[in-house]
Write a protein that holds these residues in place. Structure first.
Motif, PDB file in Angstrom:
ATOM      1  N   ASN A 182      44.595  43.384  38.712  1.00 54.05           N
ATOM      2  CA  ASN A 182      43.137  43.424  38.780  1.00 54.05           C
ATOM      3  C   ASN A 182      42.576  43.455  37.363  1.00 54.05           C
ATOM      4  OD1 ASN A 182      40.434  43.864  39.229  1.00 54.05           O
ATOM      5  ND2 ASN A 182      40.724  45.471  40.759  1.00 54.05           N
ATOM      6  N   ARG A 183      42.108  42.305  36.889  1.00 53.32           N
ATOM      7  CA  ARG A 183      41.568  42.189  35.535  1.00 53.32           C
ATOM      8  C   ARG A 183      40.045  42.249  35.525  1.00 53.32           C
ATOM      9  NH1 ARG A 183      44.759  37.851  36.210  1.00 53.32           N
ATOM     10  NH2 ARG A 183      42.991  36.434  35.899  1.00 53.32           N
ATOM     11  N   SER A 184      39.465  42.585  36.685  1.00 49.95           N
ATOM     12  CA  SER A 184      38.010  42.677  36.782  1.00 49.95           C
ATOM     13  C   SER A 184      37.563  44.116  36.527  1.00 49.95           C
ATOM     14  CB  SER A 184      37.543  42.235  38.175  1.00 49.95           C
ATOM     15  OG  SER A 184      37.828  43.247  39.137  1.00 49.95           O
ATOM     16  N   GLY A 185      36.282  44.347  36.623  1.00 45.35           N
ATOM     17  CA  GLY A 185      35.766  45.706  36.494  1.00 45.35           C
ATOM     18  C   GLY A 185      35.466  46.345  37.826  1.00 45.35           C
ATOM     19  N   GLU A 186      35.935  45.725  38.929  1.00 48.26           N
ATOM     20  CA  GLU A 186      35.615  46.199  40.274  1.00 48.26           C
ATOM     21  C   GLU A 186      36.895  46.493  41.052  1.00 48.26           C
ATOM     22  OE1 GLU A 186      32.951  44.833  44.184  1.00 48.26           O
ATOM     23  OE2 GLU A 186      33.273  43.456  42.508  1.00 48.26           O
ATOM     24  N   THR A 187      36.860  47.545  41.829  1.00 50.04           N
ATOM     25  CA  THR A 187      37.995  47.895  42.680  1.00 50.04           C
ATOM     26  C   THR A 187      38.089  46.931  43.858  1.00 50.04           C
ATOM     27  OG1 THR A 187      37.836  50.226  42.078  1.00 50.04           O
ATOM     28  CG2 THR A 187      39.012  49.706  44.115  1.00 50.04           C
ATOM     29  N   PRO A 234      40.562  48.615  38.858  1.00 46.84           N
ATOM     30  CA  PRO A 234      40.632  47.813  37.636  1.00 46.84           C
ATOM     31  C   PRO A 234      41.803  48.252  36.759  1.00 46.84           C
ATOM     32  CG  PRO A 234      38.365  48.415  38.087  1.00 46.84           C
ATOM     33  CD  PRO A 234      39.212  49.169  39.081  1.00 46.84           C
TER      34      PRO A 234
END
Length: 349
Positions: free
Chosen positions: A289-294, A196
């Motif tokens: 990667n703007r999510s909270g997951e790799t 992230p």
């Protein structure tokens, strides 16, 4: 591969433009290439640019691409090779079972942490575990958020490769048709990890452009890849000479360049166990990667039979462990289940 590399500014001669190796500087052999060799593109980093400038330029490219990029539509297994030949990239569904993908993802994340600790302690040099990757961090001195891990022969890796390539697996069939059959050499076996907050990459190709294809890569999603996770964007048909030249010029920008909106772009949004198979000459880039997951992608690359070594790129970006590279593993070996075994075990089959 996925993912990025360094290029130099030499687009002014009007020749088909090429990228460097996907994760590093071009080797001396490329710089000594004859005048018949296409010139490298300026689409990726210039030597004088800082990490911050590179990321800013990449953000600009992705901002434009986001306006018109559409997700890759899956194709049937029998259409994979033909689609890659035609447009440069294709998406296949369900090439890896979800439980196999989950096990490999867990292993990769643990292996990144373990390998970083080994490198930090001096137990191994970095190139024994990681390959060069574009946009590894957002700024000079910032924490690393993107890794290209050379995979070891651990059980989760062997199990996944056997599932991806064993017997009549669709990827094995497509690789064979594209790369010249069972004698195609396993060129890379690795994983791209984007944490992230990871920065976007500049558009790049994985190899120098050449009239004939040289490498083919499959990115395999080890979890669902959403738009927020920064999936890879591909400029379709940019493996073709004129389109590669045109798209490289658009990506580089500058006076007189056609706007990047003139490109056709598709996005590698996938479910866990899906794959994107592409020609190394295609321009592409991993997103932010703007999510909270790799985001974790395993990948396999095969070298086409008869491919010229002068087009294959930088050894620092040759993402395979040295002991495996020395074995010259062939697609045919992997299809019958012997390729990743010790020589004695393979001989017994």
């Amino acid at each position: 591969k996925g993912d990025g590399d360094l290029l130099v500014e030499t687009e002014k001669r009007g020749e088909p433009l090429a990228a460097r190796s996907k994760r590093g500087n071009a080797p001396r052999e490329e710089r000594r290439a004859s005048s018949a060799q296409p010139a490298p593109s300026r689409a990726a980093p210039r030597a004088e640019e800082s990490a911050e400038q590179l990321v800013e330029r990449a953000r600009g490219q992705h901002s434009v691409l986001a306006r018109f990029t559409v997700p890759l539509v899956p194709v049937g297994s029998v259409e994979l090779a033909a689609t890659v030949r035609q447009v440069g990239v294709a998406r296949a569904t369900g090439v890896l079972r979800p439980e196999t993908a989950a096990a490999l993802r867990e292993f990769v994340l643990a292996e990144v942490a373990r390998s970083e600790a080994e490198v930090a302690s001096g137990a191994v040099v970095e190139r024994e575990r990681f390959s060069e990757v574009l946009s590894g961090c957002e700024a000079t001195g910032a924490p690393r958020t993107r890794w290209d891990l050379r995979l070891p022969l651990a059980p989760p890796v062997v199990a996944a490769v056997d599932e991806l390539l064993g017997g009549d697996a669709p990827l094995a069939f497509a690789f064979g048709r594209l790369a010249g059959g069972g004698k195609a050499e396993l060129w890379e076996m690795a994983a791209i990890v984007s944490a992230p907050g990871s920065a976007p990459q500049l558009l790049h190709a994985d190899t120098l452009w050449s009239p004939k294809p040289c490498l083919f890569t499959a990115f395999v999603a080890l979890q669902s890849v959403t738009r927020e996770m920064g999936p890879t964007v591909f400029l379709t048909r940019s493996h073709e000479a004129e389109e590669h030249k045109r798209c490289s010029a658009m990506a580089a920008g500058g006076a007189g360049a056609e706007p990047l909106e003139g490109a056709a772009a598709e996005l590698g949004i996938m479910e866990a166990g899906d794959a994107t198979l592409y020609d190394s000459r295609v321009l592409h880039a991993g997103g932010a990667n703007r999510s909270g997951e790799t985001r974790v992608l395993a990948y396999l690359t095969f070298r086409g039979v008869g491919a010229s070594a002068a087009t294959l790129g930088n050894e620092a970006a040759h993402s395979i462990r040295p002991q495996m590279a020395a074995q010259r593993i062939r697609l045919g070996d992997l299809r019958r289940g012997a390729g990743l075994l010790a020589p004695a075990e393979a001989a017994a089959l």
